[in-house]
Design a protein around this motif. Structure first.
Motif, PDB file in Angstrom:
ATOM      1  N   ILE A  12       0.837  -1.214   0.000  1.00 52.02           N
ATOM      2  CA  ILE A  12       0.000   0.000   0.000  1.00 52.02           C
ATOM      3  C   ILE A  12       0.864   1.254   0.000  1.00 52.02           C
ATOM      4  O   ILE A  12       0.568   2.249  -0.679  1.00 52.02           O
ATOM      5  N   ASN A  13       1.971   1.195   0.750  1.00 50.12           N
ATOM      6  CA  ASN A  13       2.877   2.346   0.804  1.00 50.12           C
ATOM      7  C   ASN A  13       3.504   2.626  -0.561  1.00 50.12           C
ATOM      8  O   ASN A  13       3.625   3.782  -0.982  1.00 50.12           O
ATOM      9  N   MET A  14       3.896   1.576  -1.267  1.00 43.05           N
ATOM     10  CA  MET A  14       4.454   1.762  -2.603  1.00 43.05           C
ATOM     11  C   MET A  14       3.412   2.306  -3.573  1.00 43.05           C
ATOM     12  O   MET A  14       3.721   3.139  -4.434  1.00 43.05           O
ATOM     13  N   PHE A  81      13.745   3.777  -3.206  1.00 42.67           N
ATOM     14  CA  PHE A  81      14.090   3.277  -1.872  1.00 42.67           C
ATOM     15  C   PHE A  81      13.058   2.270  -1.380  1.00 42.67           C
ATOM     16  O   PHE A  81      13.408   1.213  -0.828  1.00 42.67           O
ATOM     17  N   LEU A  82      11.778   2.565  -1.587  1.00 39.68           N
ATOM     18  CA  LEU A  82      10.731   1.632  -1.186  1.00 39.68           C
ATOM     19  C   LEU A  82      10.785   0.346  -2.007  1.00 39.68           C
ATOM     20  O   LEU A  82      10.488  -0.739  -1.499  1.00 39.68           O
ATOM     21  N   GLY A  83      11.145   0.457  -3.274  1.00 37.55           N
ATOM     22  CA  GLY A  83      11.285  -0.740  -4.096  1.00 37.55           C
ATOM     23  C   GLY A  83      12.398  -1.652  -3.605  1.00 37.55           C
ATOM     24  O   GLY A  83      12.246  -2.880  -3.578  1.00 37.55           O
ATOM     25  N   CYS A  95      16.222   1.751  11.540  1.00 37.90           N
ATOM     26  CA  CYS A  95      16.922   2.883  10.930  1.00 37.90           C
ATOM     27  C   CYS A  95      16.456   3.099   9.494  1.00 37.90           C
ATOM     28  O   CYS A  95      16.248   4.239   9.056  1.00 37.90           O
ATOM     29  N   VAL A  96      16.259   2.010   8.743  1.00 42.13           N
ATOM     30  CA  VAL A  96      15.811   2.118   7.353  1.00 42.13           C
ATOM     31  C   VAL A  96      14.396   2.681   7.277  1.00 42.13           C
ATOM     32  O   VAL A  96      14.090   3.549   6.444  1.00 42.13           O
ATOM     33  N   VAL A 101      10.583   7.400   6.461  1.00 37.78           N
ATOM     34  CA  VAL A 101       9.619   8.371   7.012  1.00 37.78           C
ATOM     35  C   VAL A 101      10.153   9.792   6.880  1.00 37.78           C
ATOM     36  O   VAL A 101       9.441  10.719   6.469  1.00 37.78           O
ATOM     37  N   PHE A 102      11.417   9.975   7.231  1.00 34.24           N
ATOM     38  CA  PHE A 102      12.014  11.308   7.124  1.00 34.24           C
ATOM     39  C   PHE A 102      12.056  11.783   5.676  1.00 34.24           C
ATOM     40  O   PHE A 102      11.794  12.972   5.390  1.00 34.24           O
ATOM     41  N   LEU A 103      12.358  10.884   4.760  1.00 33.60           N
ATOM     42  CA  LEU A 103      12.490  11.274   3.350  1.00 33.60           C
ATOM     43  C   LEU A 103      11.159  11.721   2.762  1.00 33.60           C
ATOM     44  O   LEU A 103      11.076  12.765   2.102  1.00 33.60           O
ATOM     45  N   THR A 104      10.098  10.963   3.017  1.00 36.58           N
ATOM     46  CA  THR A 104       8.808  11.341   2.435  1.00 36.58           C
ATOM     47  C   THR A 104       8.214  12.577   3.116  1.00 36.58           C
ATOM     48  O   THR A 104       7.624  13.436   2.455  1.00 36.58           O
TER      49      THR A 104
END
Length: 233
Positions: A12-14, A81-83, A95-96, A101-104
């Protein structure tokens, strides 16, 4: 079941992040954000930060243009990154997930800041370069992209919660197994072996035969009497 729920959240996130990239690309790359009414020429011109317009002086929209390029690059990198995370190319650690979360969220905040700065520029130029303006539907897609970026960050936090629950349950199961093994080992090491009770010693009925050599050496009673009578006579 826990593993399947994490995979569903990642899927769902992707899906959300890919639509955020699509809406962002549509909103940014189309050169028709604003329709501007110019009084002097009595014409209507389209404007966006991507085109070099004669309305604003050179360099007025350069900051907004650079910020939009950064936002588009970050959104593309986030989907990549999500892929990698979905295909297990990178480990699914805390950490990943926090990096995702920080990136989006940073991409969404930067896009919102860029759009607000563009609105400020439009209001400043209204009293200088043109009389009036109105927004088109293309800029609204950029706001939809902001919503999808923050929704993706929310799903990343939900994924982090499920991963932490999964790791906690696995650690408790391992500790429970270790405790049971220790108990088994300690129980087997302290096992008391009971000895059978000693039975009372009964007097032996069987007589041990005496040594015949000793019996031959000792004189008999009849022989002793005969010797005494002979000595008396």
């Amino acid at each position: 079941t826990m593993h399947l729920s994490i995979r569903a959240i990642q899927a769902i996130n992707m899906f959300i992040s890919s639509w955020a990239l699509v809406f962002l690309a549509v909103g940014i790359l189309v050169n028709d954000w604003v329709r501007i009414n110019i009084e002097t020429r009595a014409t209507i011109k389209s404007h966006s930060p991507w085109i070099h317009s004669t309305i604003w002086p050179k360099g007025e929209m350069e900051v907004i243009r650079v910020m939009l390029i950064i936002v588009l690059s970050l959104s593309y990198f986030y989907n990549f990154f999500l892929g990698l995370e979905f295909t297990y190319m990178i480990p699914q650690t805390a950490c990943v997930i926090f990096m995702a979360v920080f990136l989006t969220c940073f991409t969404g905040v930067l896009l919102l800041t860029t759009l607000l700065l563009y609105h400020i520029k439009l209001r400043q130029g209204k009293s200088v370069y043109y009389s009036n303006y109105h927004l088109t539907w293309n800029i609204s897609t950029a706001y939809i992209s902001i919503f999808f970026h923050f929704a993706s960050g929310l799903f990343s936090l939900l994924e982090y919660q499920r991963v932490m629950k999964n790791s906690a349950s696995e650690s408790t199961m391992e500790n429970f197994g270790r405790d049971s093994d220790m108990r088994r080992q300690s129980g087997s090491s302290i096992q008391v072996i009971s000895l059978p009770e000693r039975s009372p010693i009964l007097p032996s009925i069987v007589q041990v035969p005496s040594d015949p050599s000793k019996e031959d050496r000792l004189p008999k009673a009849s022989q002793m009497q005969k010797r005494r009578v002979t000595w008396a006579m």
